[in-house]
Design a protein around this motif. Structure first.
Motif, mmCIF file in Angstrom:
data_model
loop_
_atom_site.group_PDB
_atom_site.id
_atom_site.type_symbol
_atom_site.label_atom_id
_atom_site.label_comp_id
_atom_site.label_asym_id
_atom_site.label_seq_id
_atom_site.Cartn_x
_atom_site.Cartn_y
_atom_site.Cartn_z
ATOM 1 N N TRP A 50 -9.740 7.019 -22.325
ATOM 2 C CA TRP A 50 -8.466 7.614 -21.932
ATOM 3 C C TRP A 50 -8.236 7.435 -20.430
ATOM 4 O O TRP A 50 -7.157 7.019 -20.004
ATOM 5 N N PHE A 51 -9.276 7.736 -19.627
ATOM 6 C CA PHE A 51 -9.148 7.547 -18.181
ATOM 7 C C PHE A 51 -8.890 6.085 -17.833
ATOM 8 O O PHE A 51 -8.071 5.782 -16.963
ATOM 9 N N ALA A 52 -9.587 5.175 -18.521
ATOM 10 C CA ALA A 52 -9.362 3.750 -18.277
ATOM 11 C C ALA A 52 -7.911 3.382 -18.578
ATOM 12 O O ALA A 52 -7.271 2.674 -17.793
ATOM 13 N N GLY A 53 -7.376 3.870 -19.693
ATOM 14 C CA GLY A 53 -5.987 3.586 -20.047
ATOM 15 C C GLY A 53 -5.001 4.123 -19.018
ATOM 16 O O GLY A 53 -4.048 3.440 -18.648
ATOM 17 N N VAL A 54 -5.241 5.340 -18.549
ATOM 18 C CA VAL A 54 -4.364 5.935 -17.532
ATOM 19 C C VAL A 54 -4.413 5.101 -16.251
ATOM 20 O O VAL A 54 -3.371 4.776 -15.661
ATOM 21 N N ILE A 55 -5.626 4.744 -15.812
ATOM 22 C CA ILE A 55 -5.769 3.931 -14.595
ATOM 23 C C ILE A 55 -5.101 2.579 -14.783
ATOM 24 O O ILE A 55 -4.412 2.085 -13.873
ATOM 25 N N GLU A 56 -5.264 1.964 -15.953
ATOM 26 C CA GLU A 56 -4.644 0.660 -16.205
ATOM 27 C C GLU A 56 -3.122 0.751 -16.181
ATOM 28 O O GLU A 56 -2.458 -0.149 -15.647
ATOM 29 N N ILE A 57 -2.560 1.805 -16.736
ATOM 30 C CA ILE A 57 -1.098 1.950 -16.718
ATOM 31 C C ILE A 57 -0.586 2.205 -15.305
ATOM 32 O O ILE A 57 0.313 1.519 -14.828
ATOM 33 N N VAL A 58 -1.177 3.174 -14.625
ATOM 34 C CA VAL A 58 -0.682 3.532 -13.289
ATOM 35 C C VAL A 58 -0.881 2.390 -12.301
ATOM 36 O O VAL A 58 0.061 1.975 -11.616
ATOM 37 N N THR A 59 -2.103 1.856 -12.228
ATOM 38 C CA THR A 59 -2.340 0.774 -11.266
ATOM 39 C C THR A 59 -1.630 -0.508 -11.709
ATOM 40 O O THR A 59 -1.180 -1.277 -10.856
ATOM 41 N N GLY A 60 -1.490 -0.731 -13.016
ATOM 42 C CA GLY A 60 -0.755 -1.899 -13.495
ATOM 43 C C GLY A 60 0.693 -1.881 -13.034
ATOM 44 O O GLY A 60 1.228 -2.899 -12.596
ATOM 45 N N ILE A 61 1.321 -0.709 -13.109
ATOM 46 C CA ILE A 61 2.708 -0.576 -12.634
ATOM 47 C C ILE A 61 2.772 -0.783 -11.125
ATOM 48 O O ILE A 61 3.609 -1.553 -10.628
ATOM 49 N N LEU A 62 1.893 -0.113 -10.386
ATOM 50 C CA LEU A 62 1.911 -0.224 -8.924
ATOM 51 C C LEU A 62 1.646 -1.656 -8.460
ATOM 52 O O LEU A 62 2.327 -2.162 -7.558
ATOM 53 N N ILE A 63 0.675 -2.315 -9.083
ATOM 54 C CA ILE A 63 0.363 -3.695 -8.707
ATOM 55 C C ILE A 63 1.519 -4.615 -9.079
ATOM 56 O O ILE A 63 1.896 -5.495 -8.295
ATOM 57 N N THR A 64 2.115 -4.429 -10.233
ATOM 58 C CA THR A 64 3.226 -5.282 -10.658
ATOM 59 C C THR A 64 4.391 -5.219 -9.679
ATOM 60 O O THR A 64 4.931 -6.258 -9.288
ATOM 61 N N ILE A 65 4.775 -4.021 -9.279
ATOM 62 C CA ILE A 65 5.917 -3.910 -8.360
ATOM 63 C C ILE A 65 5.510 -4.079 -6.906
ATOM 64 O O ILE A 65 6.369 -4.226 -6.036
ATOM 65 N N GLY A 66 4.210 -4.053 -6.645
ATOM 66 C CA GLY A 66 3.741 -4.249 -5.273
ATOM 67 C C GLY A 66 3.916 -3.019 -4.406
ATOM 68 O O GLY A 66 4.283 -3.123 -3.247
ATOM 69 N N LEU A 67 3.641 -1.858 -4.962
ATOM 70 C CA LEU A 67 3.731 -0.599 -4.211
ATOM 71 C C LEU A 67 2.328 -0.007 -4.078
ATOM 72 O O LEU A 67 1.638 0.149 -5.092
ATOM 73 N N PHE A 68 1.941 0.314 -2.856
ATOM 74 C CA PHE A 68 0.578 0.796 -2.589
ATOM 75 C C PHE A 68 -0.440 -0.173 -3.193
ATOM 76 O O PHE A 68 -1.427 0.237 -3.807
ATOM 77 N N THR A 69 -0.173 -1.453 -3.016
ATOM 78 C CA THR A 69 -0.955 -2.494 -3.682
ATOM 79 C C THR A 69 -2.422 -2.449 -3.310
ATOM 80 O O THR A 69 -3.281 -2.549 -4.195
ATOM 81 N N ARG A 70 -2.735 -2.325 -2.044
ATOM 82 C CA ARG A 70 -4.145 -2.375 -1.642
ATOM 83 C C ARG A 70 -4.962 -1.251 -2.272
ATOM 84 O O ARG A 70 -5.993 -1.527 -2.890
#
Length: 130
Positions: A50-70
């Motif tokens: 569950w934690f992995a899924g949450v991290i994948e969704i949140v960081t996937g969105i942020l990385i895709t749009i390039g927000l707080f990328t680092r």
């Protein structure tokens, strides 16, 4: 000279790589938590899956749009390193045999984004320009 032919496009290609990696990572999270695309399941709330899924969704969105990328990419990289050693490495020594080759690749691609940033086609770049 072929080695420098695409060099002028390196910043834009960094953005393209980030967008594609982010979308693919997001798909792993939605499959885990939402069953979309088809398959996956619904891991017990507060479990490692569950934690992995949450991290994948949140960081996937942020990385895709390039927000707080680092920081997002750093967290995603660490998550993939953890996933490899917890879920894949115990199965077999070789990544191609233990199914962990994608986790390793994600780990190092995201580590690169943590160092290189999002590239010019990103919310981060827009925020810097403003």
């Amino acid at each position: 000279m072929p080695t420098t032919r695409f060099a002028p496009y390196a910043p834009q290609l960094l953005s393209v790589l980030r967008i594609m990696a982010g979308l693919l990572f997001l798909a792993h999270g939605t499959q885990k938590l939402l069953g979309f695309p088809a398959g996956g399941g619904s891991p017990a709330m507060m479990s490692l899956g569950w934690f992995a899924g949450v991290i994948e969704i949140v960081t996937g969105i942020l990385i895709t749009i390039g927000l707080f990328t680092r920081p997002a990419a750093f967290l995603a990289s660490g998550t993939m390193a953890f996933a490899y050693f917890i879920a894949h490495a115990p199965r077999d020594f070789f990544p191609v045999n233990n199914g962990g080759d994608a986790a390793i690749l994600y780990c190092f691609v995201f580590l690169y984004f943590a160092a290189a940033g999002a590239g010019p086609w990103s919310v981060d770049a827009s925020r810097r320009a403003a």
